[in-house]
Design a protein around this motif. Structure first.
Motif, PDB file in Angstrom:
ATOM      1  N   GLY A  42      35.317 -23.088  91.120  1.00 25.54           N
ATOM      2  CA  GLY A  42      36.630 -23.522  90.670  1.00 25.54           C
ATOM      3  C   GLY A  42      37.663 -22.433  90.541  1.00 25.54           C
ATOM      4  O   GLY A  42      38.815 -22.707  90.178  1.00 25.54           O
ATOM      5  N   HIS A  43      37.332 -21.175  90.865  1.00 24.56           N
ATOM      6  CA  HIS A  43      38.307 -20.092  90.786  1.00 24.56           C
ATOM      7  C   HIS A  43      39.228 -20.146  92.006  1.00 24.56           C
ATOM      8  O   HIS A  43      38.743 -20.261  93.136  1.00 24.56           O
ATOM      9  CB  HIS A  43      37.618 -18.734  90.728  1.00 24.56           C
ATOM     10  CG  HIS A  43      36.661 -18.605  89.584  1.00 24.56           C
ATOM     11  ND1 HIS A  43      35.315 -18.340  89.752  1.00 24.56           N
ATOM     12  CD2 HIS A  43      36.860 -18.729  88.247  1.00 24.56           C
ATOM     13  CE1 HIS A  43      34.728 -18.285  88.571  1.00 24.56           C
ATOM     14  NE2 HIS A  43      35.638 -18.523  87.636  1.00 24.56           N
ATOM     15  N   PRO A  44      40.547 -20.046  91.799  1.00 20.27           N
ATOM     16  CA  PRO A  44      41.484 -20.109  92.937  1.00 20.27           C
ATOM     17  C   PRO A  44      41.231 -19.001  93.949  1.00 20.27           C
ATOM     18  O   PRO A  44      40.909 -17.866  93.585  1.00 20.27           O
ATOM     19  CB  PRO A  44      42.856 -19.941  92.267  1.00 20.27           C
ATOM     20  CG  PRO A  44      42.644 -20.340  90.845  1.00 20.27           C
ATOM     21  CD  PRO A  44      41.240 -19.915  90.511  1.00 20.27           C
ATOM     22  N   ILE A  45      41.375 -19.342  95.226  1.00 21.19           N
ATOM     23  CA  ILE A  45      41.255 -18.368  96.302  1.00 21.19           C
ATOM     24  C   ILE A  45      42.640 -17.788  96.568  1.00 21.19           C
ATOM     25  O   ILE A  45      43.594 -18.527  96.821  1.00 21.19           O
ATOM     26  CB  ILE A  45      40.696 -19.011  97.579  1.00 21.19           C
ATOM     27  CG1 ILE A  45      39.273 -19.535  97.335  1.00 21.19           C
ATOM     28  CG2 ILE A  45      40.698 -18.022  98.739  1.00 21.19           C
ATOM     29  CD1 ILE A  45      38.684 -20.280  98.511  1.00 21.19           C
ATOM     30  N   SER A  46      42.754 -16.487  96.498  1.00 23.73           N
ATOM     31  CA  SER A  46      44.037 -15.829  96.727  1.00 23.73           C
ATOM     32  C   SER A  46      43.837 -14.650  97.652  1.00 23.73           C
ATOM     33  O   SER A  46      42.704 -14.256  97.960  1.00 23.73           O
ATOM     34  CB  SER A  46      44.646 -15.360  95.394  1.00 23.73           C
ATOM     35  OG  SER A  46      43.774 -14.439  94.753  1.00 23.73           O
ATOM     36  N   GLY A  47      44.959 -14.078  98.090  1.00 23.94           N
ATOM     37  CA  GLY A  47      44.866 -12.929  98.972  1.00 23.94           C
ATOM     38  C   GLY A  47      45.902 -12.988 100.069  1.00 23.94           C
ATOM     39  O   GLY A  47      46.919 -13.688  99.960  1.00 23.94           O
ATOM     40  N   VAL A  48      45.632 -12.270 101.154  1.00 28.92           N
ATOM     41  CA  VAL A  48      46.565 -12.182 102.278  1.00 28.92           C
ATOM     42  C   VAL A  48      46.755 -13.546 102.932  1.00 28.92           C
ATOM     43  O   VAL A  48      45.800 -14.310 103.089  1.00 28.92           O
ATOM     44  CB  VAL A  48      46.048 -11.158 103.317  1.00 28.92           C
ATOM     45  CG1 VAL A  48      47.004 -11.040 104.493  1.00 28.92           C
ATOM     46  CG2 VAL A  48      45.849  -9.802 102.657  1.00 28.92           C
ATOM     47  N   ALA A  49      48.006 -13.845 103.287  1.00 27.27           N
ATOM     48  CA  ALA A  49      48.343 -15.101 103.980  1.00 27.27           C
ATOM     49  C   ALA A  49      47.851 -16.319 103.214  1.00 27.27           C
ATOM     50  O   ALA A  49      47.222 -17.218 103.776  1.00 27.27           O
ATOM     51  CB  ALA A  49      47.788 -15.096 105.398  1.00 27.27           C
ATOM     52  N   GLY A  50      48.143 -16.344 101.915  1.00 27.55           N
ATOM     53  CA  GLY A  50      47.753 -17.488 101.107  1.00 27.55           C
ATOM     54  C   GLY A  50      46.268 -17.607 100.871  1.00 27.55           C
ATOM     55  O   GLY A  50      45.779 -18.695 100.560  1.00 27.55           O
TER      56      GLY A  50
END
Length: 259
Positions: A42-50
């Motif tokens: 359930g942790h949001p995926i973040s990083g380069v290009a959304g």
């Protein structure tokens, strides 16, 4: 020179292959579900290009897992789709790029092959998991194949024909469309869209290569389905993902045509 070219292609394949498990995880959803935007916990995926580029590992989790999460949690995996780094995916992508470099040599179309190879591997992963070939991959792949081969055809030492590439895409796409209309239950419309790009690539080397690559895809798919039936792991009406076999047949055809 050939050894250096092969090494560079293999390195490119390995580096891009390391990024594919995350994208495959996010894309491996049913047609009516949104792309995954959270890890299985359930942790949001973040990083380069959304969040589309990066390792398939959640920094908020102690370890990478392969879970089954509640269907009511938006954006979280509802099937057993792995979200973890993979050794096999970079190796396969590197091997494909290296083989294409060895067969093609220092010809301009090699740049096209190694640029499109990671996308083909990504499609293979997604189709194998959820029997789906997303439009967000198949349609840009077809456009990219046509445009990039058009540019390659303008350069000296090009090993194929842009005209035959475009005709090959239309021919294979039309052939798959005909099969889809005749027997919709036996083939997905995503296969038809994928055939546009694969036919364009195979058509670059001419009609014999196009026929050989298309036949190889059907042969591999048939042998796989027959093997499942013999081992009693599937029945005659069991659906199998056909995209991976189309792509494998295309790779075989390109290696044949390039060499």
């Amino acid at each position: 020179m050939d050894a250096t070219l092969i090494a560079v292609a293999a390195t490119w394949g390995a580096l891009t292959g390391m990024l594919l498990p995350r994208a495959a995880y996010r894309l491996s959803v049913e047609p009516d579900e949104p792309w995954r935007d959270a890890c299985p916990s359930g942790h949001p995926i973040s990083g380069v290009a959304g969040g589309w580029f990066g390792s398939a590992r959640c920094a908020s989790c102690a370890v990478a897992v392969t879970p089954v999460t509640p269907a009511a949690t938006p954006g979280v995996a509802t099937t057993s789709v792995p979200y973890r780094p993979s050794v096999a995916v970079p190796l396969v992508t590197a091997a494909a790029c290296a083989a294409l470099a060895a067969a093609t040599g220092a010809r301009p179309e090699l740049v096209v092959w190694v640029l499109l190879a990671p996308v083909a591997v990504l499609l293979t992963l997604v189709d194998r998991r959820v029997h789906r070939l997303p439009d967000q991959l198949t349609l840009p792949l077809a456009a990219a194949a046509a445009v990039l081969l058009g540019l390659a055809g303008l350069l000296p030492a090009a090993g194929g024909s842009w005209t035959s590439a475009l005709l090959g895409g239309l021919a294979l796409g039309s052939g798959y469309l005909t099969l889809f209309l005749i027997h919709p239950a036996g083939m997905g419309f995503g296969d038809v869209k994928l055939a546009l790009s694969l036919g364009t690539m195979l058509g670059w080397y001419g009609w014999p290569v196009l026929l050989a690559g298309a036949f190889a895809g059907f042969l591999l798919g048939s042998l796989y389905g027959l093997g499942l039936i013999v081992l009693r792991l599937a029945g005659r009406r069991t659906a199998i993902p056909f995209g991976p076999f189309m792509i494998a047949g295309t790779l075989a055809g390109l290696l044949l045509g390039a060499s």
